[in-house]
Scaffold this motif. Structure first.
Motif, PDB file in Angstrom:
ATOM      1  N   ARG A 113       8.641  12.855 -36.777  1.00 45.64           N
ATOM      2  CA  ARG A 113       9.693  12.827 -37.809  1.00 45.64           C
ATOM      3  C   ARG A 113      10.861  12.308 -37.114  1.00 45.64           C
ATOM      4  N   VAL A 114      10.932  11.947 -35.899  1.00 43.07           N
ATOM      5  CA  VAL A 114      12.208  11.580 -35.348  1.00 43.07           C
ATOM      6  C   VAL A 114      12.278  10.151 -35.070  1.00 43.07           C
ATOM      7  N   GLY A 115      13.289   9.566 -35.992  1.00 44.52           N
ATOM      8  CA  GLY A 115      13.494   8.098 -36.023  1.00 44.52           C
ATOM      9  C   GLY A 115      14.568   7.706 -35.330  1.00 44.52           C
ATOM     10  N   ILE A 116      14.658   6.214 -34.978  1.00 45.02           N
ATOM     11  CA  ILE A 116      15.579   5.665 -33.984  1.00 45.02           C
ATOM     12  C   ILE A 116      16.322   4.798 -35.219  1.00 45.02           C
ATOM     13  N   LYS A 117      17.830   4.847 -35.056  1.00 47.39           N
ATOM     14  CA  LYS A 117      18.398   4.082 -35.886  1.00 47.39           C
ATOM     15  C   LYS A 117      19.322   2.870 -34.912  1.00 47.39           C
ATOM     16  N   TRP A 118      18.914   1.790 -34.610  1.00 51.34           N
ATOM     17  CA  TRP A 118      19.310   0.953 -33.935  1.00 51.34           C
ATOM     18  C   TRP A 118      20.962   0.909 -33.883  1.00 51.34           C
ATOM     19  N   PRO A 119      21.498   0.789 -32.409  1.00 51.58           N
ATOM     20  CA  PRO A 119      20.845   0.735 -31.322  1.00 51.58           C
ATOM     21  C   PRO A 119      20.262   2.089 -30.654  1.00 51.58           C
ATOM     22  N   ASN A 120      20.878   3.276 -31.000  1.00 45.89           N
ATOM     23  CA  ASN A 120      20.454   4.563 -30.414  1.00 45.89           C
ATOM     24  C   ASN A 120      21.008   5.780 -31.047  1.00 45.89           C
TER      25      ASN A 120
END
Ligand code: BTN
Length: 263
Positions: A113-120
């Protein structure tokens, strides 16, 4: 009921144990009762690659793009890892993937459930749970990581945009999360760029969304149709597709009004 928190005087031994077991990337820990910013604490100490700076309370933390990082007393995790600098975006990708993996290994209910929104930026339930600031100078990189751990409420400007692990239903002590970060950074660093790009892609929450980016003097709005975190992004709009190198691109806030945001 929330579990008792590990006291500050137990933190050094816990962090040192994680470092000793983590394979040599990190070698030394400094635990501070209070500091303005762990980034500055590392710099003031003339830190070398391999050192870790962790504080119980950070009073004047900073974020990317000149933003402020909220002082949340003993509710947030604030830590800086010092490594050798890298000219490519590689460290940003390593750090983002490692923070996601540390949260998921420490919080079983957040697995997958942990996403990454570019860049970090690290995202849970569409809100920011952690941020990363990388500052490089004199061939060293200070990788500053802030994680929202125990917060139960937010100032108005962050309401609906920030979330803590506690609000996401996870119970973890800050020192255990710091130890997990030592482990996950040590595991992510040796991975190939291709592996890291795949790890990033599996968590990418920006792909396919409409976003506004600054690229040098240009502001480009469109749908993100490709993110290669090591190289750049492709944005599609009525003018066609534009390739934006990662090194020159900045993602602007959704309702961009150039106001300093606190996240
Ligand atoms: C961001 O999302 O803009 C990055 C936030 C980074 C915050 C961390 S907390 C530890 C380290 N010390 C700082 O002053 N900032 C980073």
């Amino acid at each position: 009921m929330t579990a008792a928190r590990v006291e500050l005087d137990r933190w050094p031994e816990r962090l040192e144990a994680a470092i000793a077991a983590s394979g040599g990337l990190f070698t030394r820990a400094s635990v501070l009762r209070e500091t303005e910013s762990t980034q500055d604490a590392a710099r003031r100490a003339n830190a070398q690659a391999g050192e870790v700076f962790l504080t119980w309370r950070q009073t004047a933390g900073r974020g990317r793009l000149g933003r402020r990082w909220l002082d949340t007393f003993d509710d947030g995790l604030a830590v800086t890892f010092v490594l050798e600098a890298d000219d490519s975006p590689r460290l940003a990708v390593v750090a983002a993937v490692a923070v996601a993996e540390a949260i998921e290994s420490s919080c079983p209910n957040l697995r997958g459930r942990v996403g990454i929104k570019w860049p970090n930026d690290l995202i849970v339930s569409s809100r920011k749970v952690a941020g990363i600031l990388i500052e490089q100078a004199d061939r060293l990189a200070c990788i500053g990581i802030g994680v929202n751990v125990h917060q139960q409420k937010w100032p108005a400007e962050l309401d609906g945009r920030a979330i803590s692990l506690a609000q996401a239903g996870a119970s973890v002590d800050r020192i255990d999360l710091a130890a997990a970060l030592v482990v996950s950074l040590s595991a992510a660093m040796p991975r190939t760029d291709e592996q890291l790009s795949d790890d990033f892609a599996a968590r990418d929450v920006l792909h396919g969304s409409v976003a506004t980016l600054r690229c040098g003097e240009r502001i480009i709005n469109g749908t993100i149709v490709l993110i290669d975190p090591m190289r750049g992004l492709i944005v599609r709009n009525e003018s066609g597709e534009t390739w934006i190198p990662a090194s020159t691109a900045t993602l602007l806030p959704a309702s961009s009004d150039a106001r300093a945001t606190v996240t």
